[in-house]
Design a protein around this motif. Structure first.
Motif, PDB file in Angstrom:
ATOM      1  N   ALA A   1       0.824  -1.211   0.000  1.00 25.14           N
ATOM      2  CA  ALA A   1       0.000   0.000   0.000  1.00 25.14           C
ATOM      3  C   ALA A   1       0.855   1.257   0.000  1.00 25.14           C
ATOM      4  O   ALA A   1       0.544   2.237  -0.694  1.00 25.14           O
ATOM      5  CB  ALA A   1      -0.917  -0.007   1.214  1.00 25.14           C
ATOM      6  N   ALA A   2       1.943   1.233   0.755  1.00 23.30           N
ATOM      7  CA  ALA A   2       2.776   2.427   0.884  1.00 23.30           C
ATOM      8  C   ALA A   2       3.576   2.736  -0.370  1.00 23.30           C
ATOM      9  O   ALA A   2       3.853   3.897  -0.666  1.00 23.30           O
ATOM     10  CB  ALA A   2       3.725   2.269   2.079  1.00 23.30           C
ATOM     11  N   HIS A   3       3.930   1.703  -1.125  1.00 24.62           N
ATOM     12  CA  HIS A   3       4.857   1.903  -2.238  1.00 24.62           C
ATOM     13  C   HIS A   3       4.277   1.552  -3.605  1.00 24.62           C
ATOM     14  O   HIS A   3       4.994   1.655  -4.609  1.00 24.62           O
ATOM     15  CB  HIS A   3       6.131   1.090  -1.986  1.00 24.62           C
ATOM     16  N   GLY A   4       3.017   1.158  -3.655  1.00 22.24           N
ATOM     17  CA  GLY A   4       2.384   0.872  -4.937  1.00 22.24           C
ATOM     18  C   GLY A   4       3.088  -0.208  -5.736  1.00 22.24           C
ATOM     19  O   GLY A   4       3.278  -0.085  -6.952  1.00 22.24           O
ATOM     20  N   LEU A   5       3.458  -1.281  -5.070  1.00 23.39           N
ATOM     21  CA  LEU A   5       4.243  -2.338  -5.728  1.00 23.39           C
ATOM     22  C   LEU A   5       3.371  -3.166  -6.666  1.00 23.39           C
ATOM     23  O   LEU A   5       2.227  -3.489  -6.343  1.00 23.39           O
ATOM     24  CB  LEU A   5       4.872  -3.241  -4.662  1.00 23.39           C
ATOM     25  N   PRO A   6       3.904  -3.532  -7.844  1.00 20.57           N
ATOM     26  CA  PRO A   6       3.098  -4.253  -8.836  1.00 20.57           C
ATOM     27  C   PRO A   6       2.798  -5.691  -8.414  1.00 20.57           C
ATOM     28  O   PRO A   6       3.690  -6.437  -7.997  1.00 20.57           O
ATOM     29  CB  PRO A   6       3.987  -4.257 -10.096  1.00 20.57           C
TER      30      PRO A   6
END
Length: 248
Positions: A89-94
């Motif tokens: 959520a914090a880093h928008g990881l794929p």
């Protein structure tokens, strides 16, 4: 599991990545430890049982847990899933990177899955490669830097696989019949290619790549037909000096 306990587990089971993560800003470390703990969980899944179906169920559990995170559902109450959800959520990881890691680990269940070099290369790209890319993204690496990260991760992943090869063979999963020296030289070439483009990777992302900083000296030993393991004093000194300089 507290953040400290999660870090301690990574330190115990994956010391290279733990030491590299400790060179990152304190605010980024929980996300890195969550990624590395997730990697440990899925890497263990095929080996904690001799029953292929049970191993598949374990990996399916992780695939479902990741899917639920991306569907916006509350994360499962699990010591790794909850911090992993926070990191995503914090880093928008794929999501595709996590799915690829889980799918690749399923190959460890089948003793013959990595019988050819192309499959080995794909396996490393989707395990070591995806993990290092995720860590680099946490640390703010831009898209243009990711091809360099992937090359470096592939070389480091070859080193890790060569180190694990004796144990894998003992477990009935020897991998492709490829000369270790050839794999080592290929790994060194990939690392050299990545280092030639070091300027494209921002210094802030260096802790992600420092996780593989011992790969080159280990591969050099393997290319000469020597034992890959480095003296502990040398390993610690290399990690310390590279960590201080940020030159992976």
């Amino acid at each position: 599991m507290s953040a400290e306990s999660l870090a301690a587990e990574v330190a115990r089971a994956d010391p290279d990545r733990f030491r590299a993560a400790m060179t990152a800003p304190a605010a980024a470390r929980p996300a890195l430890f969550a990624l590395y703990a997730f990697n440990l969980e899925i890497a263990r899944a095929p080996f904690v049982t001799r029953e292929a179906m049970i191993a598949q169920i374990r990996l399916r559990w992780w695939a479902d847990a990741v899917a639920e995170i991306y569907e916006g559902r509350p994360p499962r109450r699990h010591e790794v899933v909850e911090p992993l959800a926070a990191a995503i959520a914090a880093h928008g990881l794929p999501r595709a990177l996590f799915d690829g890691m889980i799918e690749a680990r399923a190959l460890d269940i089948d003793p013959d899955a990595l019988a050819g070099r192309p499959m080995l290369d794909r396996y490393i790209a989707h395990t070591a490669g995806h993990l290092m890319e995720l860590a680099a993204r946490v640390l703010g690496a831009p898209e243009r830097a990711l091809p360099v990260v992937r090359d470096y991760a592939q070389g480091a992943g070859l080193a890790a696989w060569l180190r694990a090869r004796p144990e894998l063979a003992a477990r009935g999963r020897p991998g492709p019949a490829v000369d270790p020296g050839t794999l080592a030289r290929d790994g060194l070439d990939l690392i050299a290619r990545a280092r030639a483009r070091r300027a494209e990777v921002p210094r802030a992302a260096a802790p992600a790549l420092l996780a593989g900083v011992l790969a080159a000296p280990r591969l050099a030993r393997a290319a000469r037909g020597e034992e890959m393991e480095l003296p502990e004093v040398r390993a610690r000194a290399t990690l310390l000096l590279r960590g201080l300089s940020g030159r992976w």
